[in-house]
Scaffold this motif. Structure first.
Motif, PDB file in Angstrom:
ATOM      1  N   ALA A 212       0.829  -1.205   0.000  1.00 42.85           N
ATOM      2  CA  ALA A 212       0.000   0.000   0.000  1.00 42.85           C
ATOM      3  C   ALA A 212       0.858   1.247   0.000  1.00 42.85           C
ATOM      4  CB  ALA A 212      -0.931  -0.006   1.218  1.00 42.85           C
ATOM      5  N   ASP A 213       1.984   1.209   0.747  1.00 43.12           N
ATOM      6  CA  ASP A 213       2.891   2.359   0.788  1.00 43.12           C
ATOM      7  C   ASP A 213       3.516   2.621  -0.573  1.00 43.12           C
ATOM      8  OD1 ASP A 213       4.413   4.403   2.196  1.00 43.12           O
ATOM      9  OD2 ASP A 213       6.142   3.106   1.893  1.00 43.12           O
ATOM     10  N   LYS A 214       3.794   1.535  -1.330  1.00 48.66           N
ATOM     11  CA  LYS A 214       4.362   1.676  -2.672  1.00 48.66           C
ATOM     12  C   LYS A 214       3.286   1.829  -3.746  1.00 48.66           C
ATOM     13  CE  LYS A 214       8.454  -1.104  -1.526  1.00 48.66           C
ATOM     14  NZ  LYS A 214       9.176  -2.369  -1.823  1.00 48.66           N
ATOM     15  N   ASN A 215       2.025   1.887  -3.312  1.00 44.87           N
ATOM     16  CA  ASN A 215       0.891   2.048  -4.229  1.00 44.87           C
ATOM     17  C   ASN A 215       0.808   0.887  -5.218  1.00 44.87           C
ATOM     18  OD1 ASN A 215      -1.407   3.435  -4.936  1.00 44.87           O
ATOM     19  ND2 ASN A 215      -0.387   4.688  -6.474  1.00 44.87           N
ATOM     20  N   GLU A 216       1.156  -0.314  -4.749  1.00 37.84           N
ATOM     21  CA  GLU A 216       1.081  -1.498  -5.594  1.00 37.84           C
ATOM     22  C   GLU A 216      -0.301  -2.142  -5.450  1.00 37.84           C
ATOM     23  OE1 GLU A 216       4.199  -4.068  -4.381  1.00 37.84           O
ATOM     24  OE2 GLU A 216       5.808  -2.819  -5.190  1.00 37.84           O
ATOM     25  N   PRO A 217      -0.765  -2.862  -6.481  1.00 42.13           N
ATOM     26  CA  PRO A 217      -2.069  -3.536  -6.380  1.00 42.13           C
ATOM     27  C   PRO A 217      -2.028  -4.655  -5.345  1.00 42.13           C
ATOM     28  CG  PRO A 217      -0.931  -4.160  -8.411  1.00 42.13           C
ATOM     29  CD  PRO A 217      -0.135  -3.041  -7.809  1.00 42.13           C
ATOM     30  N   ILE A 218      -3.146  -4.887  -4.687  1.00 43.37           N
ATOM     31  CA  ILE A 218      -3.247  -5.908  -3.643  1.00 43.37           C
ATOM     32  C   ILE A 218      -3.767  -7.197  -4.265  1.00 43.37           C
ATOM     33  CG2 ILE A 218      -4.253  -6.464  -1.414  1.00 43.37           C
ATOM     34  CD1 ILE A 218      -2.318  -4.083  -1.446  1.00 43.37           C
ATOM     35  N   GLU A 219      -3.092  -8.311  -3.944  1.00 44.37           N
ATOM     36  CA  GLU A 219      -3.507  -9.599  -4.494  1.00 44.37           C
ATOM     37  C   GLU A 219      -4.892  -9.975  -3.977  1.00 44.37           C
ATOM     38  OE1 GLU A 219      -0.575 -12.408  -3.438  1.00 44.37           O
ATOM     39  OE2 GLU A 219       1.051 -11.447  -4.560  1.00 44.37           O
ATOM     40  N   THR A 220      -5.655 -10.648  -4.840  1.00 42.23           N
ATOM     41  CA  THR A 220      -7.030 -11.006  -4.481  1.00 42.23           C
ATOM     42  C   THR A 220      -7.086 -12.056  -3.375  1.00 42.23           C
ATOM     43  OG1 THR A 220      -6.991 -12.586  -6.307  1.00 42.23           O
ATOM     44  CG2 THR A 220      -7.966 -10.439  -6.746  1.00 42.23           C
ATOM     45  N   ASP A 221      -6.060 -12.927  -3.301  1.00 40.55           N
ATOM     46  CA  ASP A 221      -6.057 -13.987  -2.286  1.00 40.55           C
ATOM     47  C   ASP A 221      -5.479 -13.535  -0.955  1.00 40.55           C
ATOM     48  OD1 ASP A 221      -3.535 -13.655  -3.281  1.00 40.55           O
ATOM     49  OD2 ASP A 221      -2.979 -15.772  -3.118  1.00 40.55           O
ATOM     50  N   ARG A 246      -8.429   3.264  -2.989  1.00 37.73           N
ATOM     51  CA  ARG A 246      -7.668   3.212  -4.240  1.00 37.73           C
ATOM     52  C   ARG A 246      -8.581   3.431  -5.445  1.00 37.73           C
ATOM     53  NH1 ARG A 246      -2.736   1.200  -5.899  1.00 37.73           N
ATOM     54  NH2 ARG A 246      -2.687   0.415  -8.057  1.00 37.73           N
ATOM     55  N   GLU A 247      -9.766   2.771  -5.418  1.00 38.48           N
ATOM     56  CA  GLU A 247     -10.716   2.973  -6.507  1.00 38.48           C
ATOM     57  C   GLU A 247     -11.173   4.423  -6.565  1.00 38.48           C
ATOM     58  OE1 GLU A 247     -13.769   0.193  -5.653  1.00 38.48           O
ATOM     59  OE2 GLU A 247     -12.580  -1.582  -6.231  1.00 38.48           O
ATOM     60  N   THR A 248     -11.412   5.006  -5.384  1.00 36.74           N
ATOM     61  CA  THR A 248     -11.819   6.415  -5.339  1.00 36.74           C
ATOM     62  C   THR A 248     -10.715   7.318  -5.851  1.00 36.74           C
ATOM     63  OG1 THR A 248     -13.174   5.915  -3.402  1.00 36.74           O
ATOM     64  CG2 THR A 248     -12.714   8.232  -3.832  1.00 36.74           C
ATOM     65  N   LYS A 249      -9.456   6.984  -5.476  1.00 36.09           N
ATOM     66  CA  LYS A 249      -8.316   7.784  -5.935  1.00 36.09           C
ATOM     67  C   LYS A 249      -8.180   7.715  -7.450  1.00 36.09           C
ATOM     68  CE  LYS A 249      -3.296   8.165  -5.474  1.00 36.09           C
ATOM     69  NZ  LYS A 249      -2.077   7.569  -4.866  1.00 36.09           N
ATOM     70  N   GLU A 250      -8.342   6.505  -8.015  1.00 34.10           N
ATOM     71  CA  GLU A 250      -8.253   6.369  -9.466  1.00 34.10           C
ATOM     72  C   GLU A 250      -9.372   7.141 -10.154  1.00 34.10           C
ATOM     73  OE1 GLU A 250      -8.311   2.195 -10.106  1.00 34.10           O
ATOM     74  OE2 GLU A 250      -6.184   1.886  -9.532  1.00 34.10           O
ATOM     75  N   ALA A 251     -10.575   7.079  -9.564  1.00 32.81           N
ATOM     76  CA  ALA A 251     -11.689   7.833 -10.142  1.00 32.81           C
ATOM     77  C   ALA A 251     -11.426   9.336 -10.063  1.00 32.81           C
ATOM     78  CB  ALA A 251     -12.988   7.477  -9.412  1.00 32.81           C
ATOM     79  N   LEU A 252     -10.880   9.779  -8.907  1.00 26.23           N
ATOM     80  CA  LEU A 252     -10.557  11.202  -8.763  1.00 26.23           C
ATOM     81  C   LEU A 252      -9.460  11.623  -9.739  1.00 26.23           C
ATOM     82  CD1 LEU A 252     -10.624  11.674  -4.883  1.00 26.23           C
ATOM     83  CD2 LEU A 252     -12.213  12.622  -6.550  1.00 26.23           C
ATOM     84  N   TYR A 253      -8.490  10.720  -9.974  1.00 27.71           N
ATOM     85  CA  TYR A 253      -7.419  11.033 -10.912  1.00 27.71           C
ATOM     86  C   TYR A 253      -7.983  11.223 -12.323  1.00 27.71           C
ATOM     87  CZ  TYR A 253      -3.091  10.625 -13.577  1.00 27.71           C
ATOM     88  OH  TYR A 253      -2.048  10.864 -14.445  1.00 27.71           O
TER      89      TYR A 253
END
Length: 596
Positions: A212-221, A246-253
């Protein structure tokens, strides 16, 4: 060296679960050891008290025997009672309150020493009963367990040798130690299993935090990897919150990119600032309009707050900082009339005291309508003048049979001059038409504007010398942009020809690039000549518009030079404006995009 050693150093650090296990394990061992030691000591004390109680019972029983027996028969009664006792090697001593030994079952070892200072005797004198666990007898030289009872007239003290049998008898039962050890091992195993599960959850949570600190995607499992307990539930909620953020941030971006695109393509100048008047985002038109309103070119956007025309806006922002504003007071609008243009400037204060300033040129649409309305009329009028002249001269030649040769030659030269003017006029109209209708088909290449301007200055050197015009070229070397060389040439050549033709003699021409950002170059082309009246400024780029019609035609101008300049600037993604310089003369401020 230090960076490389850090990861190795971190590997030796214990994990949180291990630290938790070891800390609680050590505390548990300390607690279990303390309880076991306490219990062990208590059992020893219990056995000592039990043995002392048995000897006390013996002392009391012996006392009752003696009270029923005459003094003369004490020795025989004592010896008989001791010999009948089940306890082997029991030693009995009778002492008077002064510490004198009256009787000792070891008669031959009676000591003349006073026994009042013996611990068990002192305790018996104070508390009626007393004992001493292990003390070597001064009489026999053997260690004994002593138990004394004070019966008032004398003290009866019984003692057992402190030998191996007595030591074993007083030793604590060690079976409970093995039981405690077994229970401890079971509890440690259970706690280790618990801390391992806790450590797994914390490790997964730490991995999530790093990603999360590196803004990497989180694995589903990752969510299913947490244990089914309170910590796992909390961790899953944290991951769900992060995913929503993260979804909100992407939408805001995405919305931010839309806003920036809208801002840059807007037909009004827009600027957003922090409450400290620092630029957040401005578009090209805002910079262009600000420089048009200002008497001097602004190197930074924040300088608009020092422009006198924006003083009312500046005061309004300062008032908002000093006291809270009502809803109706969060917006201000004013009209600025400058350099032949009328601007509507609005300022909106937001909740966090940041603000937006918009500058709208309300004359632009009106000007475009008027230009379209007059275009056809101007073309017809401009074409009519050279055609009428040519027709007049030719009619005179045809109708006058005895026209002198010199006169005919003069008329023909004038016809030729007018035809040249007509040719230039048609050429300029063709250029404008091509720019209007086929701007996308114009070839683009890398152009060195600095070199291009230098070539133009060299080309017009004789004309500049004739009028005593000094050109100050402040362009830095190698200003490169992607554009059409011919159109870029026409921009600076037409501006130069315009200055030579109309600015006057004994003047200076200043050419500079006063600002640059990642998208645009900002140019200034200024002269110190006669300038232009304010009412003409916003019409200079109209096709066929002339400030002095008679003088312009006399100098051979087509009236399309500045219109070509404006269209060429537009094709190169820029804008252009004209204003009177503060020190006199006319200044053109325009932008050219770096990439198109």
């Amino acid at each position: 060296m230090d960076t490389a050693s850090k990861p190795n150093k971190n590997r030796h650090f214990l994990s949180f679960s291990r630290k938790l296990f070891l800390s609680v394990f050590l505390l548990f061992l300390l607690f279990a050891g303390s309880v076991t030691l306490y219990q062990y000591q208590r059992e020893k004390e219990y056995k000592i008290e039990l043995l002392d109680l048995q000897l006390q019972d013996f002392n009391e029983d012996l006392y009752f025997r003696l009270t029923e027996t005459p003094d003369s028969l004490w020795n025989s009664v004592l010896n008989s009672y001791i010999s009948q006792s089940t306890t082997k090697e029991l030693r009995v001593t009778i002492i008077n309150p002064l510490g004198v030994v009256l009787y000792d079952s070891y008669e031959h070892n009676i000591s003349p020493k006073n026994h009042q200072d013996r611990p068990e005797v002192q305790q018996a004198l104070k508390h009626r009963k007393g004992h001493d666990v292990r003390r070597t007898s001064e009489t026999t030289g053997v260690p004994y367990f002593y138990s004394a009872t004070d019966f008032g007239s004398y003290i009866i003290r019984s003692a057992l040798p402190y030998d191996i049998d007595l030591v074993n008898h007083l030793a604590a039962d060690r079976h409970y130690l093995w039981f405690t050890l077994a229970v401890t091992l079971v509890l440690i195993f259970i706690y280790y299993h618990f801390t391992s599960r806790l450590g797994t959850a914390i490790t997964k949570l730490r991995q999530f935090a790093k990603r999360a600190d590196k803004n990497e995607p989180i694995e589903t499992d990752l969510q299913s990897a947490f244990p089914h307990n309170e910590l796992g539930e909390i961790s899953q909620h944290i991951i769900q919150i992060y995913r929503r953020l993260r979804e909100t941030k992407e939408a805001l971006y995405i919305e931010r990119e839309k806003l920036i695109t809208h801002l840059q393509t807007s037909r009004e100048g827009l600027g957003v600032f922090t409450k400290d008047k620092k630029e957040i985002l401005v578009n090209n038109l805002f910079i262009q309009y600000s420089n048009l309103i200002s008497d001097s070119n602004l190197e930074t956007t924040e300088e608009i707050f020092s422009v006198c025309e924006f003083q009312k806006i500046t005061d309004f922002i300062g008032k908002a900082h000093r006291s809270p504003l009502g809803k109706e007071e969060k917006r201000i609008s004013l009209t600025i009339n400058k350099n032949g243009r009328i601007f509507i400037v609005e300022c909106i204060i937001f909740q966090d005291l940041s603000f937006e300033i918009s500058i709208n040129d309300i004359t632009q649409e009106e000007e475009q309508i008027r230009l379209k309305r007059q275009l056809t009329q101007n073309i017809a009028h401009e074409l009519k003048t050279p055609v009428s002249s040519i027709q007049g001269y030719l009619e005179t030649i045809l109708s006058t049979q005895d026209l002198p040769q010199e006169k005919m030659q003069t008329f023909l030269e004038r016809c030729y001059t007018q035809s040249n003017r007509l040719t230039r006029l048609l050429r300029d109209i063709s250029v404008l038409t091509r720019m209007d209708e086929a701007a996308n088909l114009i070839d683009m290449e890398k152009v060195d504007v600095s070199l291009l301007v230098g070539n133009i200055v060299n080309e017009v050197a004789l004309e500049l010398e004739e009028k005593d015009i000094t050109v100050v070229n402040s362009l830095k070397p190698h200003i490169l942009l992607r554009g059409n060389y011919s159109l870029l040439y026409s921009i600076f050549r037409n501006l130069m020809d315009n200055a030579i033709a109309y600015a006057g003699s004994h003047i200076h021409v200043h050419i500079s690039c006063f600002r640059e950002d990642e998208n645009f170059y900002y140019f200034s082309f200024a002269d110190t000549g006669v300038g232009v009246s304010p009412e003409h400024l916003n019409r200079l780029f109209e096709r066929f518009y002339r400030v002095d019609k008679g003088r312009s035609r006399k100098l051979g101008g087509t009236g399309l030079g500045l219109a070509i300049v404006k269209n060429a600037v537009l094709i190169h993604g820029g804008t252009i404006s004209a204003k009177n310089s503060q020190g006199g003369g006319l200044e053109f401020v325009f932008t050219l995009a770096k990439e198109r």
